[in-house]
Design an enzyme around this catalytic site. Sequence first.
Site, short mmCIF file in Angstrom:
data_model
loop_
_atom_site.label_atom_id
_atom_site.label_comp_id
_atom_site.label_asym_id
_atom_site.label_seq_id
_atom_site.Cartn_x
_atom_site.Cartn_y
_atom_site.Cartn_z
N CYS A 91 0.84 -1.21 0.00
CA CYS A 91 0.00 0.00 0.00
C CYS A 91 0.87 1.26 0.00
CB CYS A 91 -0.93 0.01 1.22
SG CYS A 91 -2.06 -1.37 1.27
N ARG A 114 -7.72 -4.68 -2.96
CA ARG A 114 -7.23 -3.53 -3.74
C ARG A 114 -8.23 -3.26 -4.86
NH1 ARG A 114 -2.39 -2.67 -1.65
NH2 ARG A 114 -1.34 -4.51 -0.82
C1 BEZ Z 1 0.62 -4.64 1.90
O1 BEZ Z 1 1.83 -4.86 1.87
O2 BEZ Z 1 0.16 -3.59 1.46
C2 BEZ Z 1 -0.31 -5.68 2.46
C3 BEZ Z 1 0.09 -6.99 2.43
C4 BEZ Z 1 -0.76 -7.95 2.97
C5 BEZ Z 1 -1.99 -7.60 3.50
C6 BEZ Z 1 -2.38 -6.27 3.48
C7 BEZ Z 1 -1.54 -5.30 2.96
#
Ligand code: BEZ
Length: 218
Positions: free
Chosen positions: A58, A135
């Site tokens: 993110c 996402r």
């Molecule tokens: C992330 O790195 O953005 C992420 C990875 C796993 C679950 C939620 C967010």
Amino acid sequence: MTGFDAQFPDLDSHYVLKIGDEAPDFSARTTRGPLTLSDLRGKWVMLFAHPADFTPVCTSEFLSLSRVADQFEMMNCVLLGLSVDSLPAHIAWVEAIYREFGIRVTFPIVEDASMAIARAYGMLDPLAENTATVRAVHVIDPAGVIRAVVSYPSSVGRSVAELLRLLAALQAVAEGNMLAPEGWAPGEGLLLPAAETESEVVASGPAWFHRVAGDAAS
Ligand code: BEZ
């Protein structure tokens, strides 16, 4: 009545929005102040859900989006981040991004701690053990109609270049009489719909099913 029922009485929690649906309106707190989606009519909106603040992928997406935020603005498009994290968490995250990377996240990030918006837009992962949003990207046109829906798992980041291309393509075909081919980029030729009448087919030649706008035979 839950917050969800109160804001979206006509939708049940399994409702999944489709291209062509009206974007459910909402009012929410954001990192840039209170916001009502319908106040953005007249602009394109890219509603950009992320699983959680302070997470690696993110953060990479928000860095990339922030670097090209002016391009979205020049295309009359408002970027709206969203997650089920609280407003204080959003603010702490954008401050940390600025502190660590020197990049200001200038577009609003919507607080959806009640998950009302995430439920209305079908952004919650039914297989996830927690309440994180997938996402999801909903591209909303200036009339408030959903024109594209993109969904990625939490483990894979989206391509901001592709989102810019998608927005440009949606804008290029918005009149409804042109089509954007695979990989289309601004400045390249659009396609005409396949010829439908015999006379159109004859006039268009053997490639009547793939006519580039502006070509002699089309
Ligand atoms: C992330 O790195 O953005 C992420 C990875 C796993 C679950 C939620 C967010």
